[in-house]
Design an enzyme around this catalytic site. Structure first.
Site, short mmCIF file in Angstrom:
data_model
loop_
_atom_site.label_atom_id
_atom_site.label_comp_id
_atom_site.label_asym_id
_atom_site.label_seq_id
_atom_site.Cartn_x
_atom_site.Cartn_y
_atom_site.Cartn_z
N HIS A 51 0.74 -1.20 0.00
CA HIS A 51 -0.08 -0.01 -0.01
C HIS A 51 0.86 1.19 0.01
CE1 HIS A 51 -3.96 -2.09 1.53
NE2 HIS A 51 -3.52 -2.69 0.58
N GLU A 53 1.32 3.66 2.10
CA GLU A 53 2.16 4.02 3.49
C GLU A 53 3.49 3.17 3.54
OE1 GLU A 53 -2.37 4.00 4.62
OE2 GLU A 53 -1.08 3.22 2.99
N CYS A 78 -5.57 1.28 6.36
CA CYS A 78 -6.03 0.19 6.81
C CYS A 78 -5.65 -0.68 8.01
CB CYS A 78 -5.94 -0.68 5.64
SG CYS A 78 -4.35 -1.56 5.26
N CYS A 87 -1.60 -1.33 7.47
CA CYS A 87 -0.99 -0.16 7.32
C CYS A 87 -0.61 0.48 8.76
CB CYS A 87 -1.15 0.76 6.31
SG CYS A 87 -0.98 0.10 4.74
N ALA A 157 -21.15 9.52 -28.44
CA ALA A 157 -20.59 10.92 -29.44
C ALA A 157 -21.82 11.10 -30.49
CB ALA A 157 -19.46 10.39 -30.50
N ARG A 190 -11.25 4.14 -20.91
CA ARG A 190 -11.38 2.57 -20.96
C ARG A 190 -10.31 2.04 -19.96
NH1 ARG A 190 -12.88 0.51 -27.14
NH2 ARG A 190 -14.87 1.58 -27.11
N ASP A 206 -21.80 -2.73 -34.79
CA ASP A 206 -20.47 -2.35 -34.85
C ASP A 206 -19.28 -3.40 -34.73
OD1 ASP A 206 -21.67 0.18 -35.22
OD2 ASP A 206 -21.25 0.77 -33.24
N GLY A 291 -25.83 1.86 -27.21
CA GLY A 291 -26.70 2.63 -28.08
C GLY A 291 -27.77 3.40 -27.49
N LEU A 295 -28.30 3.46 -23.05
CA LEU A 295 -27.88 4.82 -22.20
C LEU A 295 -29.17 5.55 -21.63
CD1 LEU A 295 -25.54 6.13 -25.12
CD2 LEU A 295 -25.01 5.73 -22.63
#
Length: 347
Positions: A51, A53, A78, A87, A157, A190, A206, A291, A295
């Site tokens: 981690h 720390e 943690c 940690c 888009a 992504r 597509d 599509g 959405l």
């Protein structure tokens, strides 16, 4: 700027280096300061690895200074054993007297226990420095633990005249509305999110790969809606290149090395059921690139956190209309000649 804010800001900068690689863990940065100088710093790079720390403490050359230093961390240290030791125990072991924390960890395994443990060991604790900024840093992690669903990003888009697809297509591939730089930015996004979700028609029209080929980073888990098994077996989403969750009424006879079939009925709120399934698979964030129907399903259910909408110079005149989304809480920027509008849902 106040001294604590200066170093917590540095923690946030460091933590961002782990975006896209720490799932299911949060983004965390840590800085160690002695005599107004940074003597160590680190961030969490990958689940199962040390981690922030730990990396910060390990980077300090003269460990004797730790007993007179202050450790800054963007998220509460943690206090439980996971893939790595707590940690808190390392901070206590090194007798670091001062601990400054950006925000409290919402994970029930921590949730104030780390702070309590440090106080009991005699450390001086300061909590809530740049708290809003630290919460924003881990908006995915916080949404997952507090709302029991992934952080949801809608992306599409649209043409200058408000269409996301033309009326007719001649090939089974995307019709590009945006420029090369916008498309590269989408691949960067992504790489930062844990999953990507699309509907049946998007795959049929597509045949997308849904990967990050125009960027460097991890490919997201693909979540594909295919209720009636309409998607052809030779589609890219069935190529077994990386984890793919298919939501359908039945399973199908395909090589299932990297394929997980989830049986769904959508007998209740569709968007809600999808978020519950993603939560079940420990998915903390998803970018929805489906599509219009997919959405709009999330928009109508008010189950979204961000919308990232590109507007290109293309004109379609006819076709599939873009989703209807209230244009409030928006930020606009230009990517070449494309306009990018980012909206936040504060409901």
């Amino acid at each position: 700027m106040k001294i604590h804010e200066k170093y917590i800001e540095r923690c946030i900068q460091l933590a961002k280096n782990g975006l896209g690689t720490t799932y299911p863990n949060p983004l965390v940065g840590s800085v160690i300061v002695y005599d107004n100088k940074i003597i160590g710093e680190g961030w969490h790079k990958k689940a199962g690895e040390p981690h922030a720390e730990v990396n910060a403490i390990n980077s300090v050359k003269d460990k004797s200074l730790l007993q007179k230093a202050t450790i800054y961390v963007s998220l509460e240290p943690c206090s439980h054993f996971g893939k790595t030791p707590p940690c808190c125990d390392l901070i206590i072991k090194n007798k670091i007297p001062n601990v400054v924390i950006g925000t409290v960890d919402p994970n029930v395994k921590v949730a104030g226990n780390g702070i309590k443990k440090l106080i009991e060991a005699g450390a001086k604790i300061t909590v809530g420095v740049l708290e809003d900024e630290c919460n924003e840093l881990n908006k995915r992690f916080f949404t997952f633990h507090q709302k029991k669903r992934p952080y949801i990003i809608l992306k599409w888009a649209e043409s200058q005249d408000g269409f996301i697809a033309p009326q007719s297509k001649t090939e089974q591939k995307p019709v590009w509305i945006t420029n090369t730089y916008s498309r590269q930015l989408v691949h960067k996004w992504r790489s930062e999110e844990q999953a990507i979700l699309v509907g049946t028609q998007t795959v049929i029209d597509d045949n997308p790969k849904l990967d990050v080929r125009d960027w460097t980073g991890n490919n997201p888990t693909r979540v594909v809606l295919d209720l009636n098994n309409r998607i052809p077996n030779n589609s890219h989403v069935f190529d077994n290149q990386y984890k793919t969750i298919v939501l359908s009424k039945t399973t199908r006879d395909v090589d299932q090395e990297n394929l997980i079939f989830e049986i769904v009925t959508f007998d209740k709120n569709k968007a809600q059921q999808l978020t519950e399934l993603m939560f079940k698979h420990q998915i903390q964030s998803v970018i929805i690139e489906g599509g219009r129907q997919t959405l709009q399903t999330f928009i109508d259910a008010n189950l979204w956190d961000e919308a990232r909408v590109f507007s290109g110079n293309t004109l379609f005149a006819k076709g599939t209309r873009a989703p209807a989304l209230p244009k409030s809480n928006c930020k606009k920027q230009l990517i070449g000649q494309d306009e990018l509008i980012i909206s936040r849902n504060h409901d």
